[in-house]
Enzyme design. Sequence first.
Site, PDB file in Angstrom:
ATOM      1  N   HIS A 308      -8.605  -3.294   2.961  1.00  0.00           N
ATOM      2  CA  HIS A 308      -9.387  -2.863   1.800  1.00  0.00           C
ATOM      3  C   HIS A 308     -10.747  -2.387   2.280  1.00  0.00           C
ATOM      4  O   HIS A 308     -11.307  -2.928   3.234  1.00  0.00           O
ATOM      5  CB  HIS A 308      -9.559  -4.027   0.811  1.00  0.00           C
ATOM      6  N   ASP A 366      -3.028  -4.000  -4.303  1.00  0.00           N
ATOM      7  CA  ASP A 366      -2.193  -2.842  -4.628  1.00  0.00           C
ATOM      8  C   ASP A 366      -0.775  -3.023  -4.117  1.00  0.00           C
ATOM      9  O   ASP A 366       0.185  -2.562  -4.741  1.00  0.00           O
ATOM     10  CB  ASP A 366      -2.797  -1.567  -4.027  1.00  0.00           C
TER      11      ASP A 366
END
Length: 431
Positions: A308, A366
């Site tokens: 991330h 995600d």
Amino acid sequence: MADATKSATLTYDGTTYQLPVLTPSVGPEVIDIRKLYAQSGMFTYDPGFTSTAACDSTITYIDGEAGHLLHRGYPIEQLAMQSHYLEVCFLLLYGHLPKADELEMFESTITRHTMIHEQMHYFFRGFRRDSHPMATMVGVVGAMSAFYHDSTDVGDDRQREVASHRLIAKMPTIAAMAYKYSIGQPFVYPRNDLDYASNFLHMCFSVPAEQYQVNPILARAMDRILTLHADHEQNASTSTVRLASSSGANPFACIAAGIACLWGPAHGGANQACLEMLREIGTVDRIPEFIARAKDKNDPFRLMGFGHRVYKNFDPRAKVMKQSADEVLELLGVHNNPTLQVAKELERIALEDPYFIEKKLYPNVDFYSGIILDAMGFPTSMFTPIFAMARTVGWISQWKEQLADPQLKIGRPRQLYLGDVARDYVDIEKR
């Protein structure tokens, strides 16, 4: 606003400038450069604004190094496991966890606002059937200002409140209608006897021809997806909402701008890109090939759903999402699905492979949310609309906070100009 108790010294071309240093309640200290241009005639240069604080806020805090996410001081793990989405909405909007009567009133208010103006049904029918649901949502949410004139005055506290409630309440209805329209099924009206997440699932998957019972495990998983995406500090779409808001634009236009920004694959489209990558891999036996490509610096292939930009440790939202993914997959019995088999094996490798561990490429939110939504039966085109539905409360909270800020100014970033200097116009015959 934080008080400046320290200062930094900038020396340039023989002149020294004292710049106040602001101390936050938590996080890195901030050099205040608001008067730098007036004092020195210089700007700062920060593409992507990665080292620039454009506002002060009391809503959300992220510590990317430690892997922490706080909403009004509460860890996201506690909120996702012990609370529910509408309670988190109240927390983000008003700054405190509601008492029982406050929560009951808030939930009742949101429930009573879930229907949309009947004439908006005709607006949907102006889109092509194969329109992406995000395109539909950008248009419909922006058009809400044409249907709800009584909540567009951003200078009126009551109208701001009504607009906030309307957007949070109607976004699931709009997202579900965009989905139904895209697959050629009739719109399903919201029901006041269902909770927020269950109502959304019912509007997406029920049909007039038969009864549809919402499974509580799926409803809880959806509620967690919404909670875990409710706000994420000053990301691209939130910054877009704030920038649009700084001009005095109405709330529906501001949120439509946020939806448009979220649509980008580098932002809200990441879970869709992740699932598409899993389908590209296809089968478990091909995973080593794609792992090798990911490690090859000369190969442009990237493993989506790992690591991330903000979190340099484990994404705290991913821990909760993984638990929901396991529950949903167990409930639906989809263990033989090739895509989900690839996902589980890729997850195992990422948590054990020294390359992934060294570079801290842990599965992120995600990765798991895409798996859950796919297992529930949502097409990838609906992943980002669901994200937009969840993030609406964060956008609205940031919007309200900004409008109440006495320091509010219209956003106007500067630039480092590298183009031509002044030139004289030449007639076309002489060029």
